[in-house]
Design a protein around this motif. Structure first.
Motif, PDB file in Angstrom:
ATOM      1  N   ALA A  31      27.812  13.627  26.473  1.00  0.00           N
ATOM      2  CA  ALA A  31      27.132  12.701  25.562  1.00  0.00           C
ATOM      3  C   ALA A  31      27.923  11.403  25.444  1.00  0.00           C
ATOM      4  N   PRO A  32      27.296  10.353  24.945  1.00  0.00           N
ATOM      5  CA  PRO A  32      28.008   9.085  24.759  1.00  0.00           C
ATOM      6  C   PRO A  32      28.743   9.011  23.422  1.00  0.00           C
ATOM      7  N   PHE A  33      28.946  10.154  22.771  1.00  0.00           N
ATOM      8  CA  PHE A  33      29.654  10.185  21.486  1.00  0.00           C
ATOM      9  C   PHE A  33      30.280  11.575  21.320  1.00  0.00           C
ATOM     10  N   PRO A  34      31.243  11.713  20.411  1.00  0.00           N
ATOM     11  CA  PRO A  34      31.832  13.035  20.162  1.00  0.00           C
ATOM     12  C   PRO A  34      30.762  14.020  19.674  1.00  0.00           C
ATOM     13  N   LEU A  35      30.850  15.257  20.151  1.00  0.00           N
ATOM     14  CA  LEU A  35      29.895  16.293  19.773  1.00  0.00           C
ATOM     15  C   LEU A  35      30.520  17.219  18.736  1.00  0.00           C
ATOM     16  N   TYR A  36      29.731  17.542  17.705  1.00  0.00           N
ATOM     17  CA  TYR A  36      30.238  18.385  16.620  1.00  0.00           C
ATOM     18  C   TYR A  36      29.463  19.688  16.448  1.00  0.00           C
ATOM     19  N   THR A  37      28.257  19.768  16.972  1.00  0.00           N
ATOM     20  CA  THR A  37      27.468  20.973  16.745  1.00  0.00           C
ATOM     21  C   THR A  37      26.471  21.164  17.875  1.00  0.00           C
ATOM     22  N   VAL A  38      26.106  22.428  18.123  1.00  0.00           N
ATOM     23  CA  VAL A  38      25.118  22.759  19.158  1.00  0.00           C
ATOM     24  C   VAL A  38      24.337  23.982  18.703  1.00  0.00           C
ATOM     25  N   ARG A  39      23.031  23.963  18.960  1.00  0.00           N
ATOM     26  CA  ARG A  39      22.157  25.095  18.660  1.00  0.00           C
ATOM     27  C   ARG A  39      21.180  25.265  19.816  1.00  0.00           C
ATOM     28  N   LEU A  40      20.729  26.511  20.041  1.00  0.00           N
ATOM     29  CA  LEU A  40      19.760  26.803  21.095  1.00  0.00           C
ATOM     30  C   LEU A  40      18.493  27.354  20.473  1.00  0.00           C
ATOM     31  N   HIS A  41      17.355  26.863  20.965  1.00  0.00           N
ATOM     32  CA  HIS A  41      16.076  27.305  20.438  1.00  0.00           C
ATOM     33  C   HIS A  41      15.831  28.744  20.860  1.00  0.00           C
ATOM     34  N   PRO A  42      15.378  29.615  19.946  1.00  0.00           N
ATOM     35  CA  PRO A  42      15.216  31.034  20.290  1.00  0.00           C
ATOM     36  C   PRO A  42      14.082  31.310  21.263  1.00  0.00           C
ATOM     37  N   ARG A  43      13.076  30.422  21.339  1.00  0.00           N
ATOM     38  CA  ARG A  43      11.897  30.703  22.167  1.00  0.00           C
ATOM     39  C   ARG A  43      11.706  29.720  23.313  1.00  0.00           C
ATOM     40  N   ARG A  44      12.447  28.646  23.320  1.00  0.00           N
ATOM     41  CA  ARG A  44      12.268  27.617  24.338  1.00  0.00           C
ATOM     42  C   ARG A  44      13.577  27.368  25.067  1.00  0.00           C
ATOM     43  N   PRO A  45      13.515  26.944  26.329  1.00  0.00           N
ATOM     44  CA  PRO A  45      14.739  26.613  27.061  1.00  0.00           C
ATOM     45  C   PRO A  45      15.268  25.247  26.614  1.00  0.00           C
ATOM     46  N   LEU A  46      15.728  25.203  25.367  1.00  0.00           N
ATOM     47  CA  LEU A  46      16.072  23.939  24.732  1.00  0.00           C
ATOM     48  C   LEU A  46      17.387  24.084  23.977  1.00  0.00           C
ATOM     49  N   ALA A  47      18.327  23.182  24.250  1.00  0.00           N
ATOM     50  CA  ALA A  47      19.578  23.091  23.503  1.00  0.00           C
ATOM     51  C   ALA A  47      19.563  21.792  22.712  1.00  0.00           C
ATOM     52  N   ILE A  48      20.051  21.848  21.486  1.00  0.00           N
ATOM     53  CA  ILE A  48      20.115  20.673  20.624  1.00  0.00           C
ATOM     54  C   ILE A  48      21.569  20.469  20.232  1.00  0.00           C
ATOM     55  N   GLY A  88      23.782  10.435  16.947  1.00  0.00           N
ATOM     56  CA  GLY A  88      22.481  10.904  17.400  1.00  0.00           C
ATOM     57  C   GLY A  88      22.389  12.411  17.514  1.00  0.00           C
ATOM     58  N   VAL A  89      21.157  12.850  17.721  1.00  0.00           N
ATOM     59  CA  VAL A  89      20.834  14.238  18.031  1.00  0.00           C
ATOM     60  C   VAL A  89      20.177  14.229  19.403  1.00  0.00           C
ATOM     61  N   HIS A  90      20.721  14.999  20.349  1.00  0.00           N
ATOM     62  CA  HIS A  90      20.194  15.024  21.707  1.00  0.00           C
ATOM     63  C   HIS A  90      19.514  16.360  21.984  1.00  0.00           C
ATOM     64  N   PHE A  91      18.327  16.278  22.559  1.00  0.00           N
ATOM     65  CA  PHE A  91      17.544  17.447  22.942  1.00  0.00           C
ATOM     66  C   PHE A  91      17.684  17.635  24.449  1.00  0.00           C
ATOM     67  N   LEU A  92      18.174  18.796  24.869  1.00  0.00           N
ATOM     68  CA  LEU A  92      18.458  19.053  26.273  1.00  0.00           C
ATOM     69  C   LEU A  92      17.530  20.134  26.808  1.00  0.00           C
ATOM     70  N   GLN A  93      16.902  19.855  27.953  1.00  0.00           N
ATOM     71  CA  GLN A  93      16.076  20.837  28.633  1.00  0.00           C
ATOM     72  C   GLN A  93      16.970  21.693  29.526  1.00  0.00           C
ATOM     73  N   LEU A  94      16.936  23.017  29.335  1.00  0.00           N
ATOM     74  CA  LEU A  94      17.727  23.931  30.140  1.00  0.00           C
ATOM     75  C   LEU A  94      16.852  24.554  31.222  1.00  0.00           C
ATOM     76  N   GLU A  95      17.381  24.650  32.431  1.00  0.00           N
ATOM     77  CA  GLU A  95      16.630  25.257  33.521  1.00  0.00           C
ATOM     78  C   GLU A  95      17.576  25.705  34.619  1.00  0.00           C
ATOM     79  N   GLN A  96      17.099  26.667  35.405  1.00  0.00           N
ATOM     80  CA  GLN A  96      17.851  27.145  36.550  1.00  0.00           C
ATOM     81  C   GLN A  96      17.480  26.308  37.776  1.00  0.00           C
TER      82      GLN A  96
END
Length: 358
Positions: free
Chosen positions: A12-29, A44-52
């Motif tokens: 990220a373009p800033f220090p990161l302090y927290t991360v959570r993963l959506h229980p039903r979607r391939p999504l990290a916040i 900011g809050v960044h929404f990340l799409q997770l995929e193989q």
């Protein structure tokens, strides 16, 4: 064999302090920032799409939500609702994901496309400039904001939803535990839980609240009544005053993930605390949060045969991936067959050693 260095999943373009993963979607916040200091570091809050991709888990930025002068230090996730701890307040956000077909015809009208953002000049009207996205797949709406800490150096340090998301619990630097009715955010209860900062909160299925404080106390509360407590530095006097950890427990309770102030990351078996994975100084600086990939159907698809996957974030702006390979184990039927074979072999040996034994 020692585990390989963890892969860098996102920077990220800033220090990161927290991360959570959506229980039903391939999504990290993940979220963080430079705070109110005029250093040029955004929040900011960044929404990340997770995929193989090619057998490896990868992350791509779906959406960046600007939090203005407030860095998000803590988060709780309940489906598509985020409770974000920013300074002395808890901000309730709702996000939604739009299908690509739905956005294609409206990008030119609402300016949500990348081209529209580049052409915009001058000040952005209020309520339209707080979210930016390359793909317009995510929209974020602010629902509530309540003050949750009232100390001189006010800071919300922990936030959790209960199991049915009818209750939100916050704790901060003033040591007070506050319970909020959700989604109305009406304060239900407020009491002094610790002498000093509340570091972490967990809720049980019966809405008992467990708090851990900087005063080395761990307490279990039913409403504002103390059920039981533990002062662990009395039993473990060798613990230094500034020792603390950032931890996460897998949904099933089988694994415990730990991040340390020195940047190391470990995965333990929860019930025995046997260490299965350890990387020293994975980040080289304090780990601020860790989270397991959920055990849902989508989560198992992301694991790709691994037993568990842990995401860690740190002040170094990196989100790293820690994979726990599946441990080799024998099937139950094979164990039973081996036991039966051993019994038969023992009987035959006894028969040879002592003729007429049978």
């Amino acid at each position: 064999m020692a585990p390989r260095r963890p892969a860098e999943l996102y920077r990220a373009p800033f220090p990161l302090y927290t991360v959570r993963l959506h229980p039903r979607r391939p999504l990290a916040i993940t979220a963080g920032g430079g705070g109110a200091a005029k250093t040029g570091i955004r929040n900011g809050v960044h929404f990340l799409q997770l995929e193989q991709i090619g057998g490896q888990l990868s992350a791509s930025l779906l959406h960046s939500h600007d939090t203005e002068t407030r860095a998000t230090m803590t988060m709780a996730l309940a489906d598509d609702i985020i409770a974000a701890g920013q300074d002395a307040s808890c901000h309730i956000l709702r996000f939604s994901l739009q299908a690509p077909e739905a956005k294609s015809g409206s990008a030119g009208q609402n300016g949500g496309g990348e081209k529209g953002l580049r052409k915009r000049k001058g000040p952005v009207p209020a309520g339209q400039g707080d979210t930016q996205s390359r793909t317009s797949e995510v929209t974020v709406e602010s629902l509530h904001s309540v003050r949750t800490d009232f100390s001189p150096d006010a800071l919300q340090k922990a936030v959790r939803f209960n199991a049915d998301c009818s209750l939100l619990v916050t704790g901060g630097a003033d040591g007070f535990l506050r319970l909020w009715e959700f989604p109305s955010m009406k304060k239900m209860l407020e009491f002094k839980a610790h002498d000093g900062e509340i570091e972490d909160i967990a809720l049980g299925p019966d809405n008992k609240v467990v708090t851990a404080g900087r005063d080395f106390q761990c307490c279990v509360w039913q409403q504002d009544q103390l059920v039981t407590g533990l002062c662990w530095n009395e039993n473990l006097p060798g613990i230094p005053d500034k020792a603390y950890r950032y931890q996460a427990c897998r949904d099933s309770g089988t694994f415990l993930g730990l991040g340390t102030v020195t940047g190391s990351v470990a995965i333990h078996i929860a019930f025995s605390l046997q260490r299965l994975y350890y990387v020293k100084e994975a980040h080289g600086i304090v780990v601020t949060d860790v989270a397991f990939v959920p055990e849902s159907r989508r989560g198992r698809e992301l694991l790709a045969g691994n037993e568990a996957a842990l995401l860690s974030v740190a002040v170094d702006s990196r989100c790293k991936l820690h994979l726990l390979p599946s441990r080799r184990s024998l099937p139950v039927w094979l164990l039973l067959l081996l036991c039966a074979g051993l019994i038969v072999a023992a009987i035959l040996l006894l028969q040879l050693a002592f003729p007429g034994f049978l």
